[in-house]
Design a protein around this motif. Structure first.
Motif, PDB file in Angstrom:
ATOM      1  N   SER A 550       5.110   0.471   8.728  1.00  0.00           N
ATOM      2  CA  SER A 550       6.683  -0.022   8.494  1.00  0.00           C
ATOM      3  C   SER A 550       6.784  -1.658   8.101  1.00  0.00           C
ATOM      4  N   ASP A 551       5.902  -2.294   8.699  1.00  0.00           N
ATOM      5  CA  ASP A 551       5.867  -3.859   8.212  1.00  0.00           C
ATOM      6  C   ASP A 551       5.114  -4.182   7.216  1.00  0.00           C
ATOM      7  N   GLN A 552       4.658  -3.271   6.473  1.00  0.00           N
ATOM      8  CA  GLN A 552       3.874  -3.744   5.460  1.00  0.00           C
ATOM      9  C   GLN A 552       4.299  -3.169   4.072  1.00  0.00           C
ATOM     10  N   LEU A 553       4.716  -4.228   3.172  1.00  0.00           N
ATOM     11  CA  LEU A 553       5.092  -3.630   1.700  1.00  0.00           C
ATOM     12  C   LEU A 553       4.050  -3.241   0.948  1.00  0.00           C
ATOM     13  N   ILE A 554       2.540  -3.666   0.940  1.00  0.00           N
ATOM     14  CA  ILE A 554       1.574  -3.278   0.203  1.00  0.00           C
ATOM     15  C   ILE A 554       0.761  -2.425   1.353  1.00  0.00           C
ATOM     16  N   ARG A 555       0.348  -1.117   0.716  1.00  0.00           N
ATOM     17  CA  ARG A 555      -0.386  -0.271   1.500  1.00  0.00           C
ATOM     18  C   ARG A 555      -1.832   0.110   0.663  1.00  0.00           C
ATOM     19  N   ALA A 556      -2.673   0.387   1.402  1.00  0.00           N
ATOM     20  CA  ALA A 556      -3.964   0.720   0.907  1.00  0.00           C
ATOM     21  C   ALA A 556      -4.029   1.926   0.024  1.00  0.00           C
ATOM     22  N   ASP A 557      -3.053   2.867  -0.055  1.00  0.00           N
ATOM     23  CA  ASP A 557      -2.955   3.846  -0.755  1.00  0.00           C
ATOM     24  C   ASP A 557      -2.142   3.588  -2.148  1.00  0.00           C
ATOM     25  N   MET A 558      -1.652   2.376  -2.292  1.00  0.00           N
ATOM     26  CA  MET A 558      -1.093   2.028  -3.714  1.00  0.00           C
ATOM     27  C   MET A 558      -1.673   1.864  -4.832  1.00  0.00           C
ATOM     28  N   GLY A 585      -7.490  -1.309 -17.658  1.00  0.00           N
ATOM     29  CA  GLY A 585      -6.767   0.033 -17.459  1.00  0.00           C
ATOM     30  C   GLY A 585      -7.066   0.772 -16.138  1.00  0.00           C
ATOM     31  N   VAL A 586      -8.336   0.494 -15.695  1.00  0.00           N
ATOM     32  CA  VAL A 586      -8.566   1.123 -14.149  1.00  0.00           C
ATOM     33  C   VAL A 586      -7.423   1.023 -13.200  1.00  0.00           C
ATOM     34  N   SER A 587      -6.583  -0.144 -13.330  1.00  0.00           N
ATOM     35  CA  SER A 587      -5.833  -0.424 -12.680  1.00  0.00           C
ATOM     36  C   SER A 587      -4.564   0.413 -12.368  1.00  0.00           C
ATOM     37  N   GLU A 588      -4.386   1.180 -13.363  1.00  0.00           N
ATOM     38  CA  GLU A 588      -3.357   2.179 -13.661  1.00  0.00           C
ATOM     39  C   GLU A 588      -3.607   3.367 -12.986  1.00  0.00           C
ATOM     40  N   MET A 589      -5.005   3.653 -12.397  1.00  0.00           N
ATOM     41  CA  MET A 589      -5.413   4.749 -11.768  1.00  0.00           C
ATOM     42  C   MET A 589      -5.963   4.531 -10.072  1.00  0.00           C
ATOM     43  N   GLU A 590      -6.203   3.416 -10.137  1.00  0.00           N
ATOM     44  CA  GLU A 590      -7.253   2.995  -8.907  1.00  0.00           C
ATOM     45  C   GLU A 590      -6.335   2.510  -7.901  1.00  0.00           C
ATOM     46  N   THR A 591      -6.446   3.056  -6.674  1.00  0.00           N
ATOM     47  CA  THR A 591      -5.521   2.588  -5.269  1.00  0.00           C
ATOM     48  C   THR A 591      -6.352   1.189  -4.939  1.00  0.00           C
ATOM     49  N   LEU A 592      -5.499   0.435  -4.104  1.00  0.00           N
ATOM     50  CA  LEU A 592      -6.106  -0.606  -3.675  1.00  0.00           C
ATOM     51  C   LEU A 592      -7.419  -0.650  -2.882  1.00  0.00           C
ATOM     52  N   GLU A 593      -7.201   0.539  -2.006  1.00  0.00           N
ATOM     53  CA  GLU A 593      -8.537   0.942  -1.354  1.00  0.00           C
ATOM     54  C   GLU A 593      -9.792   1.068  -2.033  1.00  0.00           C
ATOM     55  N   GLU A 594      -9.482   1.704  -3.266  1.00  0.00           N
ATOM     56  CA  GLU A 594     -10.597   2.064  -4.006  1.00  0.00           C
ATOM     57  C   GLU A 594     -10.938   0.769  -4.835  1.00  0.00           C
ATOM     58  N   ALA A 595     -10.097  -0.157  -5.222  1.00  0.00           N
ATOM     59  CA  ALA A 595     -10.467  -1.319  -5.790  1.00  0.00           C
ATOM     60  C   ALA A 595     -11.417  -2.105  -4.913  1.00  0.00           C
ATOM     61  N   CYS A 596     -10.890  -2.254  -3.704  1.00  0.00           N
ATOM     62  CA  CYS A 596     -11.688  -3.126  -2.556  1.00  0.00           C
ATOM     63  C   CYS A 596     -13.231  -2.367  -2.514  1.00  0.00           C
ATOM     64  N   LEU A 597     -13.309  -1.237  -2.535  1.00  0.00           N
ATOM     65  CA  LEU A 597     -14.505  -0.390  -2.314  1.00  0.00           C
ATOM     66  C   LEU A 597     -15.425  -0.759  -3.596  1.00  0.00           C
ATOM     67  N   THR A 598     -14.958  -0.666  -4.745  1.00  0.00           N
ATOM     68  CA  THR A 598     -15.848  -1.095  -5.809  1.00  0.00           C
ATOM     69  C   THR A 598     -16.171  -2.476  -5.835  1.00  0.00           C
TER      70      THR A 598
END
Length: 621
Positions: A550-558, A585-598
């Protein structure tokens, strides 16, 4: 095997120091039993190579051979068969079957060494100590990791198939796959890529095996329905049944009718109360106790005979060992084992007569718990569930299926369930539910916040529920659903459930309390890269990551592109952190968590950095 190791086993979550049991199993398995189990797997792989070659030569394999393979695998699951003599008998029977079938193989040079070895019981210990037997026989760490992942998944699949077989359901294609895959784990020509494909195929047959067992159970006993289960006791003498096998329960209930002896379930047998067919028995009283690992104290206080039908056996205390009976693929030296006759019938009269001489169970708790939310029952509630999601009353479903265990760190799952927002619903199956199914978490518009689908194999119900929701919302894949996965594992049945979910392309599963020791760093990285598998952190970290704090504007699933569009001031920060995909273009499909994993980044660290930056910006306004 290294000379300073009495054994080596790392197939369960509680393996010593998260690396491997080398002196004695954390489960209580002794080195001599471990050695015989290793040899049993070796000769079972040898038999499987023979049957696989015979099938290639268009020769028929009979059901008794298939059942031998699955029974051997089931017996070596964690906490199943501790009886060395029984394991030795299985080895002898398997070698005899090899001797019978081997001459029928036209292409003898296609058979591996495991298919050609033969010996008497006085040679078994020496053979088990040879370098070609056991987990460490594969020297390459990554190949070994893939082979064991496949083998453990197949063990879980074999257990589910055995339960279906007991109810008259067969699928020769699953048997064929199990034996072919076991043979392939001995093929030194297979690369990591080929073995990864075999991992996924194991998951595919895992789905098929759970579907077979689901149909076997429901055709025999009806579709589970919402049921309140008593957790108190009556004053009659009683028998406690634990494990998983519903056919054994049915025979026990039939034989106890009119005897004055009650029957209670324990552990994974709890969901038996949800099946309509068992509700006709007035002596089927309720559930006694909790998950498998508490059995030493709970079997003690139960006072009456205990029937262990499958795995989940803890080496018993002397105080109740004489009233612990085993059947099926469970076994313990000194405990009476009840075998089936040639027609599959088991005589439980010894338990019934013993129960009559013993006190009634000591009450350890009172009240009721509610379950029975298998797929058919949830389908009946589908409109109500969909409406709750569309209205915002339900924000997320959290799959908390799997196994419970002894480790103190598993209190995490209780704390996680307690900390979940009240607009979330837990979907569960397996004994992991005992961490939170008595918390009284309430309901959402009449929908309980804990929906118990049943045993570990009923994780298939959770898949069916997810499929139904995907259809209802018109989504293309399961990962678009408001469902997150926080799964606990312990033994090999949980491994096949995990592989089944991966086959269905379920992403971002959190697996705990630790990742499997049998995953080498490289194999673990493959699962992280392609499926987003991750371990668990703190309760708050994981809730923030999975649900968005609730205190985070940025989430891993965004979606990364959405973050950039909503907060353009974060672009330099993201670039400085190593997230260089924000302009592609990947940024339009990839979540933040997926980007971090990559990019090999810790999503928790990135979340802290980005949300701290936004907090500073907001404070400066």
């Amino acid at each position: 095997m290294e000379t300073n190791q009495a054994m080596f086993c790392y197939q369960c979550q509680e393996t010593m120091a998260g690396k491997g049991c080398t002196r004695v199993g954390m489960c209580g398995k002794k080195p001599d039993v471990a050695a015989m189990q290793d040899l049993l797997i070796y000769v079972t792989k040898g038999l499987s190579a023979i049957t696989t070659q015979l099938r290639r030569e268009k020769k028929e394999i009979t059901a008794d051979v298939n059942h031998m393979v699955t029974a051997n695998l089931f017996a070596t699951i964690t906490n199943a068969d501790f009886d060395k003599e029984d394991i030795i008998s299985r080895i002898e029977a398997t070698l005899a079957k090899e001797e019978e079938l081997r001459p029928s193989v036209s292409k003898q040079d296609a058979l591996p060494a495991a298919s050609l070895w033969s010996g008497s019981r006085d040679t078994f210990e020496a053979k088990a100590a040879e370098s070609e037997v056991g987990v460490l026989s594969t020297k390459d760490e990554d190949i070994r990791s893939f082979r064991e992942l496949i083998t453990y998944g197949i063990k879980g699949l074999a257990a589910y198939l055995s339960h279906a077989n007991a109810l008259g359901k067969e699928d020769p294609d699953i048997d064929m796959f199990i034996q072919r895959a076991l043979a392939q784990t001995m093929d030194d020509t297979l690369t990591g890529g080929t073995l990864l494909a075999l991992v996924m195929e194991t998951g595919r047959y895992g789905v098929r095996g759970m579907d077979l067992l689901d149909r076997a159970n429901t055709e025999a006993y009806g579709n589970p329905e919402i049921t309140k289960v008593n957790i108190g006791v009556r004053k009659n003498p009683a028998i406690l049944i634990s494990g998983h096998d519903l056919k054994d329960l049915e025979m026990l209930l039939e034989q106890t009718q009119g005897t004055g002896v009650d029957v209670y379930t324990h552990g994974e047998m709890l969901p038996a109360h949800y099946y309509p067919a068992f509700k006709k028995y007035d002596n089927f009283v309720g559930n006694y106790g909790n998950a498998w690992w508490k059995q030493k104290e709970e079997f003690e206080s139960f006072n009456g005979p205990v029937l262990l039908t499958t795995n989940c056996l803890v080496p018993p205390k002397d105080s109740y060992k004489d009233r612990l009976f085993t059947t099926g693929n469970a076994g313990y030296p000194g405990c009476v084992h009840i075998d089936a006759d040639e027609n599959g019938h088991k005589d439980f009269s010894a338990l019934i007569e013993l129960a009559k001489t013993l006190p009634a169970p000591t009450e350890i708790e009172t009240g009721e718990i509610v379950g029975g939310f298998a797929h058919n029952q949830v389908f009946a509630l589908a409109d109500k569930v969909v409406e709750a999601v569309k209205s915002g009353a339900i924000q997320k479903f959290v799959v908390m299926a799997g196994c419970d265990g002894r480790a103190k760190t598993r209190s995490y799952y209780t704390d996680f369930a307690k900390a979940l927002p009240k607009d979330t619903v837990i979907l569960t199956a397996g004994c992991a539910k005992y961490r939170y199914n008595k918390l009284d978490l309430g309901d959402i518009n009449g929908i309980p916040r804990v929906l118990d689908a049943g045993q570990c194999n009923d994780s298939y119900s959770l898949v069916q529920i997810a499929m139904k929701l995907k259809e209802a919302f018109g989504y293309d894949n399961l990962n678009q659903l408001p469902i997150v996965y926080n799964i606990a594992w312990y033994e090999q049945k949980a491994v096949i459930v995990l592989l089944a979910l991966l086959y269905l392309d379920v992403k971002h599963i959190h697996l705990g309390p630790t990742l499997p020791a049998f995953l080498s760093p490289n194999v673990a990285n493959v699962l992280v890269k392609y499926f987003g598998i991750s371990g668990i952190g703190t309760v708050q970290q994981d809730i923030d990551t999975m649900l968005g704090g609730s205190d985070q504007l940025i989430r891993a699933d965004m979606i990364v592109g959405d973050i950039v569009q909503a907060y353009p001031s974060l672009v330099p920060v993201m670039l400085s952190c190593g997230l260089h995909c924000i302009s592609c273009g990947v940024s339009e499909m990839e979540t933040l968590e997926e980007a971090c994993l990559t990019h090999g980044l810790d999503v928790y660290d990135i979340l802290d950095i980005l949300n701290d930056e936004l907090a500073h910006e907001n404070a400066a306004k």
